[in-house]
Design a protein around this motif. Structure first.
Motif, short mmCIF file in Angstrom:
data_model
loop_
_atom_site.label_atom_id
_atom_site.label_comp_id
_atom_site.label_asym_id
_atom_site.label_seq_id
_atom_site.Cartn_x
_atom_site.Cartn_y
_atom_site.Cartn_z
N HIS A 79 -8.19 -3.87 1.71
CA HIS A 79 -7.50 -2.80 0.98
C HIS A 79 -6.15 -3.23 0.36
O HIS A 79 -5.92 -3.04 -0.84
CB HIS A 79 -7.30 -1.61 1.90
CG HIS A 79 -6.72 -0.41 1.23
ND1 HIS A 79 -7.38 0.29 0.25
CD2 HIS A 79 -5.51 0.19 1.35
CE1 HIS A 79 -6.63 1.28 -0.17
NE2 HIS A 79 -5.48 1.24 0.47
N ASP B 41 0.86 -1.19 0.00
CA ASP B 41 0.00 0.00 0.00
C ASP B 41 0.90 1.25 0.00
O ASP B 41 0.64 2.21 -0.73
CB ASP B 41 -0.91 -0.03 1.24
CG ASP B 41 -2.09 0.92 1.13
OD1 ASP B 41 -2.41 1.35 0.01
OD2 ASP B 41 -2.69 1.23 2.18
N ASN C 73 -5.58 -3.62 -3.64
CA ASN C 73 -4.59 -2.81 -4.37
C ASN C 73 -3.68 -3.69 -5.22
O ASN C 73 -3.41 -3.38 -6.38
CB ASN C 73 -3.67 -2.07 -3.39
CG ASN C 73 -4.32 -0.86 -2.79
OD1 ASN C 73 -5.31 -0.37 -3.27
ND2 ASN C 73 -3.73 -0.39 -1.70
N HIS D 264 0.95 3.93 -2.91
CA HIS D 264 0.67 5.34 -2.59
C HIS D 264 1.73 6.23 -3.24
O HIS D 264 1.41 7.27 -3.83
CB HIS D 264 0.71 5.58 -1.08
CG HIS D 264 -0.47 5.03 -0.34
ND1 HIS D 264 -0.46 4.80 1.01
CD2 HIS D 264 -1.71 4.67 -0.78
CE1 HIS D 264 -1.63 4.32 1.39
NE2 HIS D 264 -2.41 4.22 0.31
N HIS E 48 -6.04 2.86 -6.75
CA HIS E 48 -6.92 3.01 -5.58
C HIS E 48 -8.39 3.14 -5.98
O HIS E 48 -9.27 2.66 -5.27
CB HIS E 48 -6.47 4.17 -4.70
CG HIS E 48 -5.46 3.76 -3.67
ND1 HIS E 48 -4.17 3.42 -4.01
CD2 HIS E 48 -5.56 3.56 -2.32
CE1 HIS E 48 -3.52 3.05 -2.91
NE2 HIS E 48 -4.34 3.13 -1.87
ZN ZN Z 1 -4.02 2.79 0.20
#
Ligand code: ZN
Ligand code: NAD
Length: 359
Positions: free
Chosen positions: A275, A194, A279, A198, A261
């Protein structure tokens, strides 16, 4: 024209191995208001775990062990708030100990203790009317950046969307990398990625800027060291990933997430895929958008022997794909970042559905 940005930061940050041992002294100055008690929301993976015995719970405090298999919902927050207020009154503060789900529960509950009605009505930017109660985050897994971000992501009846305002940001965080030691390898990878994603999305979109880019590049380098060079058991790896998570979160505050996302939110809202995994499932197939970053991501997958589910879309009905595409399409801030203000010229629901069909 550059966007004006002026955001709240976490007020106090403790970092380092053993920081958790200082939680008691960190909480102490916040104990003398309201009905005189603290609320601890703790991932239920720690029920009966030695860490639970180290939580400085005092007589009268409330400790709630919460299962995070499902991502936090608006109902969960409203019920928790209503139950504690009716049984015990207003707490002095709330401390979250766990992953991104628990961070968001602590942040959202802090706000909902002082704002009337359901959290559903506050999903969005600057809709919260009053400052929440003192809130402290203690991450036990690294990657989401939820410890530092200004949003508390909740799944509501219609949207997966954060309560986002200056008051969402933690008053205090305690980052002790020792706490992440027991995370299973797959989850370590999904949540850690993640942070990597990001940073990739922050850098590659139109809202990037020197501030967001510098943090993202540094965090990407740390992710490379963690996922391509170091052993998982090397303590340096846990230290670096905790800071990569934090810096990725800061980078995003001054930029935005993008295509991965948006697709991930559709998977989580409609199919309840968590999550980090959602992703990874989406990112794997986004070479047309994120190019070499996808090759690097696949090298990391191979190094750790982690599995990312493939061929999933064969089992999805058209209605499911339509529903996910609808969720994703209705995240214009992400598309605006990924493709610019004219994003509707390059993106329609069919293009989104085509991405889902690759999964
Ligand atoms: Zn995230
Ligand atoms: P999580 O909080 O769901 O935790 C993942 C799993 O790891 C859980 O099963 C948990 O029990 C386990 N776990 C956590 N710490 C552990 C430990 N030390 N040892 C063993 N097991 C441990 O997952 P996450 O990936 O950290 O967070 C995902 C959530 O964060 C989602 O709800 C997502 O929407 C949210 N999120 C929020 C932001 C934000 O800025 N607010 C950003 C990204 C994601």
């Amino acid at each position: 024209m550059s966007l004006f940005r002026n955001f709240q930061s976490v007020k106090k940050t403790a970092f380092g191995r053993g920081s958790f041992n200082h939680l008691d002294e960190i909480i102490e100055p916040h104990c003398d208001k309201n009905a005189g008690f603290m609320v601890f929301v703790v991932d239920d993976v720690f029920k009966g775990h030695p860490l639970a015995d180290r939580i400085p719970v005092k007589e009268g405090d409330v400790i709630e062990f919460i299962n995070t298999w499902k991502e936090p919902t608006t109902d969960l927050i409203d019920d928790l708030r209503d139950r504690i207020l009716s049984e015990r009154g207003m707490p002095n503060g709330i401390i979250g100990i766990g992953g991104g789900g628990i961070m968001d529960i602590a942040k959202a509950s802090s706000l909902m203790f002082t704002n009337e009605g359901s959290s559903v009505q506050y999903q969005g930017l600057n809709l919260i009317k009053k400052e929440g109660i003192w809130h402290c985050g203690v991450p036990t897994i690294s990657g989401t950046g939820a410890e530092v971000s200004m949003t508390a992501v909740l799944t509501g009846p219609v949207k997966k969307l954060g309560l986002k305002c200056d008051w969402t940001v933690f008053d205090q965080i305690v980052m002790d990398p020792e706490l992440t030691a027991g995370v299973p390898v797959d989850q370590w990878f999904y949540t850690g990625m993640d942070s990597y994603i990001h940073c990739v999305e922050s850098i590659t979109g139109t809202k990037n800027n020197t501030f967001s880019t510098v943090y993202a590049h540094k965090a990407l380098d740390m992710c490379r060291e963690v996922f391509l060079e170091l052993d998982r058991d090397d303590p340096k790896s846990a230290d670096l990933l905790m800071i990569a998570s934090y810096m990725g979160g800061i980078s995003l505050t001054y930029s935005e997430v993008g295509v991965c996302h948006a697709l991930s939110y559709g998977l989580s809202k409609i199919l309840e895929v968590r999550h980090g995994l959602a992703n990874c499932m989406a990112f794997y197939h986004l070479e047309d958008v994120y190019g070499d970053y996808i090759h690097e991501f696949k090298t990391m997958i191979d190094k750790h022997g982690v599995s990312i589910p493939q061929g999933q879309s064969a089992g999805w009905s058209e209605e499911t794909i339509d529903a996910m595409a609808e969720i994703a399409y209705n995240l214009p801030h992400m598309w605006d970042h990924a493709f610019g203000p004219d994003w509707e010229k390059v993106l329609d629901r069919d293009r989104i559905k085509e991405w889902y069909r690759r999964m």
